[in-house]
Write a protein that holds these residues in place. Structure first.
Motif, mmCIF file in Angstrom:
data_model
loop_
_atom_site.group_PDB
_atom_site.id
_atom_site.type_symbol
_atom_site.label_atom_id
_atom_site.label_comp_id
_atom_site.label_asym_id
_atom_site.label_seq_id
_atom_site.Cartn_x
_atom_site.Cartn_y
_atom_site.Cartn_z
ATOM 1 N N ALA A 266 0.827 -1.203 0.000
ATOM 2 C CA ALA A 266 0.000 0.000 0.000
ATOM 3 C C ALA A 266 0.864 1.257 0.000
ATOM 4 N N ILE A 267 1.976 1.247 0.740
ATOM 5 C CA ILE A 267 2.885 2.394 0.782
ATOM 6 C C ILE A 267 3.473 2.654 -0.609
ATOM 7 N N VAL A 268 3.918 1.600 -1.274
ATOM 8 C CA VAL A 268 4.458 1.747 -2.636
ATOM 9 C C VAL A 268 3.383 2.318 -3.557
ATOM 10 N N GLY A 269 2.177 1.780 -3.432
ATOM 11 C CA GLY A 269 1.088 2.239 -4.284
ATOM 12 C C GLY A 269 0.761 3.701 -4.089
ATOM 13 N N VAL A 270 0.641 4.144 -2.830
ATOM 14 C CA VAL A 270 0.276 5.539 -2.577
ATOM 15 C C VAL A 270 1.411 6.471 -2.993
ATOM 16 N N THR A 271 2.654 6.020 -2.908
ATOM 17 C CA THR A 271 3.788 6.821 -3.377
ATOM 18 C C THR A 271 3.697 7.038 -4.882
ATOM 19 N N PHE A 272 3.379 5.992 -5.636
ATOM 20 C CA PHE A 272 3.198 6.123 -7.082
ATOM 21 C C PHE A 272 2.042 7.081 -7.408
ATOM 22 N N ILE A 273 0.967 6.987 -6.637
ATOM 23 C CA ILE A 273 -0.193 7.837 -6.886
ATOM 24 C C ILE A 273 0.165 9.309 -6.703
ATOM 25 N N ILE A 274 0.885 9.622 -5.630
ATOM 26 C CA ILE A 274 1.209 11.013 -5.321
ATOM 27 C C ILE A 274 2.312 11.548 -6.229
ATOM 28 N N LEU A 275 3.391 10.784 -6.378
ATOM 29 C CA LEU A 275 4.526 11.270 -7.171
ATOM 30 C C LEU A 275 4.276 11.139 -8.663
ATOM 31 N N ALA B 209 -8.518 8.916 -3.971
ATOM 32 C CA ALA B 209 -9.811 9.567 -4.190
ATOM 33 C C ALA B 209 -9.627 11.033 -4.573
ATOM 34 N N ALA B 210 -8.589 11.678 -4.015
ATOM 35 C CA ALA B 210 -8.316 13.072 -4.361
ATOM 36 C C ALA B 210 -7.915 13.205 -5.830
ATOM 37 N N VAL B 211 -7.150 12.242 -6.325
ATOM 38 C CA VAL B 211 -6.770 12.240 -7.740
ATOM 39 C C VAL B 211 -8.009 12.114 -8.624
ATOM 40 N N VAL B 212 -8.913 11.230 -8.242
ATOM 41 C CA VAL B 212 -10.153 11.049 -9.005
ATOM 42 C C VAL B 212 -10.993 12.324 -8.948
ATOM 43 N N ALA B 213 -11.058 12.957 -7.765
ATOM 44 C CA ALA B 213 -11.802 14.210 -7.634
ATOM 45 C C ALA B 213 -11.199 15.296 -8.514
ATOM 46 N N SER C 57 -2.093 9.808 -14.575
ATOM 47 C CA SER C 57 -0.985 9.182 -15.291
ATOM 48 C C SER C 57 -1.028 7.664 -15.147
ATOM 49 N N SER C 58 -0.256 6.996 -15.998
ATOM 50 C CA SER C 58 -0.173 5.534 -15.924
ATOM 51 C C SER C 58 0.447 5.089 -14.604
ATOM 52 N N TRP C 59 1.410 5.877 -14.065
ATOM 53 C CA TRP C 59 2.020 5.542 -12.784
ATOM 54 C C TRP C 59 0.984 5.582 -11.665
ATOM 55 N N GLN C 60 0.047 6.534 -11.743
ATOM 56 C CA GLN C 60 -0.992 6.624 -10.723
ATOM 57 C C GLN C 60 -1.954 5.440 -10.801
ATOM 58 N N ILE C 61 -2.217 4.965 -11.999
ATOM 59 C CA ILE C 61 -3.070 3.790 -12.157
ATOM 60 C C ILE C 61 -2.375 2.554 -11.580
ATOM 61 N N VAL C 62 -1.076 2.416 -11.890
ATOM 62 C CA VAL C 62 -0.301 1.299 -11.329
ATOM 63 C C VAL C 62 -0.294 1.383 -9.803
ATOM 64 N N GLY C 63 -0.104 2.592 -9.291
ATOM 65 C CA GLY C 63 -0.101 2.783 -7.844
ATOM 66 C C GLY C 63 -1.428 2.421 -7.208
ATOM 67 N N ALA C 64 -2.532 2.779 -7.868
ATOM 68 C CA ALA C 64 -3.861 2.460 -7.340
ATOM 69 C C ALA C 64 -4.074 0.954 -7.261
ATOM 70 N N VAL C 65 -3.611 0.231 -8.296
ATOM 71 C CA VAL C 65 -3.745 -1.228 -8.298
ATOM 72 C C VAL C 65 -2.907 -1.846 -7.177
ATOM 73 N N CYS C 66 -1.682 -1.348 -7.038
ATOM 74 C CA CYS C 66 -0.777 -1.860 -6.002
ATOM 75 C C CYS C 66 -1.342 -1.580 -4.608
ATOM 76 N N MET C 67 -1.845 -0.368 -4.411
ATOM 77 C CA MET C 67 -2.415 -0.003 -3.119
ATOM 78 C C MET C 67 -3.649 -0.843 -2.805
ATOM 79 N N ALA C 68 -4.519 -1.010 -3.797
ATOM 80 C CA ALA C 68 -5.729 -1.798 -3.589
ATOM 81 C C ALA C 68 -5.383 -3.235 -3.217
ATOM 82 N N GLY C 69 -4.380 -3.798 -3.897
ATOM 83 C CA GLY C 69 -3.953 -5.156 -3.579
ATOM 84 C C GLY C 69 -3.463 -5.274 -2.149
ATOM 85 N N GLY C 70 -2.683 -4.280 -1.696
ATOM 86 C CA GLY C 70 -2.183 -4.300 -0.325
ATOM 87 C C GLY C 70 -3.293 -4.215 0.706
ATOM 88 N N LEU C 71 -4.281 -3.353 0.449
ATOM 89 C CA LEU C 71 -5.384 -3.192 1.395
ATOM 90 C C LEU C 71 -6.278 -4.431 1.437
#
Length: 302
Positions: free
Chosen positions: A132-141, A259-263, A273-287
């Motif tokens: 989840a940490i890796v995923g949220v990092t991809f989403i933000i950065l 959710a902020a990115v979607v908003a 970005s594609s990195w944010q999509i990858v991050g969302a998938v990674c984060m969702a998997g972790g949760l």
């Protein structure tokens, strides 16, 4: 049938609400001073909290000792934390504030948990949390701003990082109290005290608002913050956190930046970005991995 999924669903829903509230609040900030808007959010929610508490539990009172504890928690967790969040955004980039605020929070919650509750840190929690940490990092950065650690952002960076430390302690401090009293009663009084401490800081801001020119969008933003992002969300989050444990619950805060990115995409035409999509998938998997724990390993100390 195991009903624990309901509490995980509650955590996800509340995090999505708080993430969407980024877009709602950012629009409102064009009219309201940030601290004044925060006060309106919490102060207007107080009567609703007490009304619901009276209807559901038949009384609203708390012992004097608990009042002192909740006054301190309200000062730190509502007044102090909300103001720190506002100024961290002001003095650093949004990407910095999001990453330094959100990402370390669950880690500190897990580290500090033994001071307040007995929660077992399992391998499943560690693996899922890391994903989840890796995923949220991809989403933000992965956004347009990226990460900027220049000296001009140092004050904001330190404030954002401090929010994650204090926020984790604030969440954990509520756990022992919710062993004796309902999450609704704890939330009600905590928000009352936080609003009272925040009010003096708004005195110079009321006259700056042209109240007669407020439109439907402004009242909608206030209503969303009061009824959805505060009244509904605080009750659901605290009740769910108590059931699944603070360490697990706080990892679900990673849904907030997603959710902020979607908003941002829907309200401000910001790209994803594609990195944010990858991050969302990674984060969702972790949760999902965390939520599959067979039973919550949390026992609150008496």
């Amino acid at each position: 049938m195991d009903k624990k999924w309901i509490y995980y669903a509650g955590l996800i829903l509340v995090s999505a609400i708080w993430g969407a509230n980024f877009g709602v609040s950012r629009s409102a900030m064009e009219t309201f001073d940030p601290i004044l808007f925060s006060f309106l959010r919490f102060g207007l929610a107080v009567p609703f909290f007490f009304l619901i508490l009276k209807l559901r539990e038949g009384s609203i009172g708390i012992p004097f000792r608990l009042a002192l504890q909740l006054a301190l928690v309200g000062l730190v967790g509502i007044t102090g934390l909300e103001i720190a969040v506002m100024y961290s955004i002001k003095y650093t980039s949004l990407a910095n504030a999001s990453l330094l605020n959100v990402a370390p929070w669950p880690i500190f919650a897990a580290l500090f948990a033994p001071l307040f509750v007995k929660e077992k840190f399992t391998r499943r929690l560690g693996v899922g949390g890391a994903a989840a940490i890796v995923g949220v990092t991809f989403i933000i950065l992965g956004g347009a701003e990226g990460l900027d650690l220049s000296s001009t952002h140092m004050v904001g960076n330190l404030l954002a990082f401090g929010v994650s430390v204090v926020g984790a302690l604030y969440n954990l401090a509520c756990m022992p109290m919710m062993k004796r009293y309902s999450s609704l009663r704890i939330s009600t009084w905590m928000i009352l005290f936080g609003s009272l401490f925040m009010f003096p800081l708004t005195l110079g801001s009321w006259s700056k608002v042209d109240w007669g020119e407020l439109g439907a969008s402004h009242y909608t933003a206030i209503a969303y913050n009061v009824l959805i992002a505060t009244l509904f969300s605080f009750v659901v989050w605290n009740a769910s956190m108590f059931k699944v444990g603070a360490s697990r619950a706080n990892f679900f805060r990673y849904v907030v930046p997603a959710a902020a990115v979607v908003a941002g995409f829907f309200f401000f035409d910001e790209g994803i970005s594609s990195w944010q999509i990858v991050g969302a998938v990674c984060m969702a998997g972790g949760l999902v991995w965390i939520s599959k724990e067979r039973r919550a390993q949390a026992v609150v100390e008496a």
